[in-house]
Design an enzyme around this catalytic site. Structure first.
Site, mmCIF file in Angstrom:
data_model
loop_
_atom_site.group_PDB
_atom_site.id
_atom_site.type_symbol
_atom_site.label_atom_id
_atom_site.label_comp_id
_atom_site.label_asym_id
_atom_site.label_seq_id
_atom_site.Cartn_x
_atom_site.Cartn_y
_atom_site.Cartn_z
ATOM 1 C CB CYS A 159 1.197 1.549 4.255
ATOM 2 S SG CYS A 159 -0.515 1.108 4.392
ATOM 3 C CB CYS A 207 -0.895 -0.045 1.237
ATOM 4 S SG CYS A 207 -1.414 1.530 1.869
#
Ligand code: FAD
Length: 529
Positions: free
Chosen positions: A45, A42
Site C-alpha cells: 500500500c 502494508c
C-alpha cells in the site's frame, strides 16, 4: 442524497480525503466515491500511495462526479468501519454509486492492473454504469452526440463555446475532457465518434482524436493544439477567454465574463499584454509596494528582520535586471546598509534615503502601482502577490545565468541564496501569514534537497505549481486567470509529455523555458511610468 449523507456522516468522518478541497462539506453532494482501503503497515500500500495521490491530483476537477478517498484500516478508530465494510486485504478498491442504498459496502475492483490510467478509465466506465435513475446529478452526459445534435449548432450564435471531441470508439479522451471541464462555465464539451462520417466530412477531420470549437459569435474551426492529447485539449479550453471555473467554495455560479476583463465602468483602463512576456512595470510596482508599503509597517528593523532585509537588498541589488536608475538605487541602499554598524535601523531612515536623498542623484523607483501582466479583472485580485512570485522567479533565473553575481557578498557560492532569502522574507514580512505558513512547510520539506542554481529555478517553479493546485477554484482565484499548472501547453508545448496516459513534465524543457521566460531579454518595458 439522504442515503449519501447517512453513509458519509456515519462512515466517512475518518476518511482522510486526499483531495482535501475547501468546497467539501458534510452536505456536499457528490456522485460517486471510489475508495481504496489501505493499511499503513502494508508495504504494498505504501508503494502504491504515490500512484493513488497522483490519480487524486489528475482527476481533481472531476470531484462533482467522482471523488477519491483513502482510509487507513490500521488506525484503531477505523477498525469498526473496515470490519463493517468487510475489508480483509489491502489495498482494496471500492466503488460506491452516487445514489446507493443507505448502507452499501460498494463494489470491489478485482483487476490486477492498478496503473493510474487503468483506474482512471475504470472510473469513467463505472460512471457510465449508472442508470438514468441513479445518474449523478452534477455529472455531464458522457455518451457520444450525433451529427444531428452538432450540425444545427454550427453558425449559430450562443452565449457559450461548444467544443466537440471527435474520437474513435475505444478512446477515453472525449469523456476525460468532458469531466476535466465540468467545473468550468462558458463552455460545453461534447464527444462524437469517428464513425459518424457525415459529421467528420463536414468538419474536415480525418485523424483522431481531434477537437472542433464552435465560438459564441457563430464562427467555428478545428482546435489547433500541438499534441492531440487529453491534457492539451483540456488546457486549451480552460484558457479560452470567457471560460472560467465556477467558484466551488460557495457553489455559487458566476456570470460568464465574455465581455473581456474588468468590463465597463471600472476606473482603470485594461492594459493589453502578452502572457509570454514578463513586465518590468510589475517588477518595479512589486518593489515599490514591498519597500514603501509592506516593509513600512515595521517601525524598526533589528535581529532576524534586519538580517533578512539586508540579504533581500543584497539579492536584488546584485541580480535585479532593471533600469539603471533602479539598480543604482538598490546598490546604494546596499552600500549604506553594509556600512552601518547599527543593530537596529528605524525604517523611516530607509524610506528617507529611498524617497528623498537618492532622488537628487537620479536614483529613482516609481511610487505608482502599475500592474500589467499582474493586473486583475477585479480590484483585490492578483497585483502584489503575483509580482512577488514573478520577482523571485526572475531572481532565481538571474542567479542561474550569472553565477558570479553574488561574489564578495555574504551570499556568494550559495546555490540556494535566492530561495533562502525569499523564504525568510515570506516568513518575516509577507502580509499573508497563512501563505507564509504554507510556504515554510514546503521549504522545510524539500528545500534542503536543492543543490544547484538550476535546481533552485525548478524548485520554485514546482512549489508555485503546488500552490496553484491548492488554490484552484478558491476565492483568491481570478476567473480570468485560472490557476492551472504552468506553463500551459500553448506557452511551452515541449514541456508537456504523456506517459502511459498520464501527463508528465519534461523538466529539462521546463528549465530551458523558465530561463527564457524569466530571462532579462524577455522583460518588456511596456506601460512603464
Ligand atoms: P500567481 O500565482 O501569483 O502567479 C503569477 C504569475 O506567475 C502567473 O501569472 C504566471 O505567469 C506565472 N506562474 C504561474 N505559475 C508558475 C509556476 N509554477 N512557475 C513559474 N511561474 C508561474 N494565496 C493564498 O490564497 N494562499 C496561499 O497559501 C498563498 N501562498 C502564497 C505564497 C507565496 C510565496 C506567494 C508569493 C503568494 C501566495 N499566495 C497565496 C498568493 C497566490 O499564490 C497568488 O499569488 C495570488 O492569488 C495571485 O494569483 P495570480 O493569478 O496573479 O498568479
Amino acid at each position: 442524497a439522504a442515503a449519501l449523507v447517512e453513509v458519509k456522516e456515519k462512515r466517512w468522518d475518518h476518511c482522510r480525503l486526499l483531495l482535501n478541497h475547501p468546497s467539501w462539506t458534510p452536505r456536499h453532494v457528490f456522485c460517486l466515491l471510489c475508495q481504496p482501503f489501505y493499511s499503513s503497515w502494508c508495504g504494498h500500500c505504501i508503494q502504491y500511495s504515490p500512484t493513488w495521490k497522483a490519480l487524486a491530483g489528475d482527476v481533481k476537477d472531476w470531484e462533482q462526479a467522482i471523488r477519491i478517498g483513502v482510509l487507513d484500516c490500521a488506525q484503531e478508530n477505523n477498525f469498526d468501519i473496515c470490519k463493517e465494510f468487510g475489508v480483509h486485504f489491502y489495498p482494496t478498491f471500492r466503488y460506491f454509486k452516487a445514489r446507493g442504498p443507505t448502507f452499501d459496502v460498494g463494489k470491489t475492483y478485482k483487476g490486477a492492473d492498478r496503473e493510474l490510467q487503468t483506474v482512471r478509465q475504470l472510473m469513467v466506465n463505472f460512471l457510465q454504469n449508472h442508470t438514468r435513475q441513479d445518474w449523478p446529478v452534477s455529472c455531464p452526459p458522457l455518451e457520444p452526440s450525433s451529427s444531428a445534435d452538432i450540425l444545427p449548432l454550427m453558425g449559430q450564435k450562443s452565449n457559450q463555446y461548444t467544443a466537440v471531441i471527435v474520437e474513435n470508439e475505444d478512446s477515453y479522451v472525449g469523456r476525460e475532457v468532458i469531466l476535466d471541464l465540468m467545473m468550468y462555465q462558458g463552455l460545453t464539451v461534447k464527444r462524437v465518434l469517428s464513425s459518424d462520417k457525415s459529421l467528420t466530412e463536414k468538419l474536415g477531420i480525418n485523424s483522431f482524436p481531434s477537437a472542433y470549437l464552435l465560438h459564441p459569435n457563430g464562427t467555428h474551426a478545428i482546435l489547433d493544439v500541438r499534441k492531440r492529447l487529453r491534457f492539451f485539449f483540456s488546457s486549451f479550453l480552460k484558457l479560452l477567454l470567457g471560460v472560467h471555473r465556477k467558484l466551488s467554495t460557495t457553489g455559487a455560479p458566476q456570470e460568464p465574463l465574455l465581455d473581456g476583463p474588468r468590463g465597463p465602468g471600472t476606473a482603470e483602463a485594461w492594459k493589453d499584454f502578452e502572457k509570454s512576456k514578463v513586465y518590468m512595470a510589475d517588477l518595479e510596482s512589486g518593489l515599490h509596494y514591498l519597500l514603501r508599503v509592506e516593509l513600512a509597517t515595521h517601525q524598526t528593523l533589528e535581529g532576524e528582520e534586519l538580517k533578512t532585509f539586508k540579504d533581500f537588498v543584497t539579492v536584488v541589488a546584485k541580480l535585479f535586471p532593471g533600469r539603471q536608475s533602479v539598480v543604482k538605487l538598490l546598490e546604494t541602499l546596499l552600500e549604506w546598509l553594509v556600512s552601518l554598524p547599527l543593530e537596529k535601523i528605524p525604517f523611516d531612515a530607509i524610506l528617507d534615503l529611498v524617497n528623498n536623498k537618492m532622488r537628487i542623484s537620479g536614483m529613482f523607483l516609481s511610487d505608482q502601482l502599475q500592474w500589467v501582466g499582474c493586473q486583475g479583472s477585479r480590484v483585490g485580485l492578483r497585483g502584489y502577490p503575483c509580482s512577488l512570485w514573478t520577482l523571485f522567479h526572475v531572481l532565481t533565473v538571474q542567479a542561474a545565468s550569472r553565477p558570479d553575481a553574488l561574489a564578495n557578498t555574504s551570499l556568494e557560492e550559495n546555490p540556494k541564496a535566492v530561495l533562502q532569502t525569499m523564504r525568510r522574507y515570506i516568513v518575516n514580512f509577507f502580509g499573508c501569514q497563512e501563505c507564509g505558513k504554507h510556504f515554510e512547510e514546503m521549504a522545510v520539506e524539500s528545500l534542503p534537497q536543492v543543490k544547484s542554481v538550476d535546481q533552485a529555478v525548478l524548485w520554485l517553479w514546482r512549489k508555485h505549481n503546488q500552490v496553484n493546485g491548492r488554490l484552484a477554484g478558491t476565492m483568491s482565484e481570478d476567473p480570468h486567470f485560472p490557476k492551472t499548472q504552468w506553463p500551459s501547453p500553448d506557452l511551452c508545448p515541449t514541456c508537456h509529455e504523456e506517459q502511459d496516459g498520464i501527463h508528465v513534465w519534461n523538466e529539462d524543457k521546463v528549465l530551458m523555458f523558465l530561463k527564457q521566460h524569466y530571462g532579462a531579454a524577455n522583460i518588456s518595458p511596456k506601460h512603464m511610468y
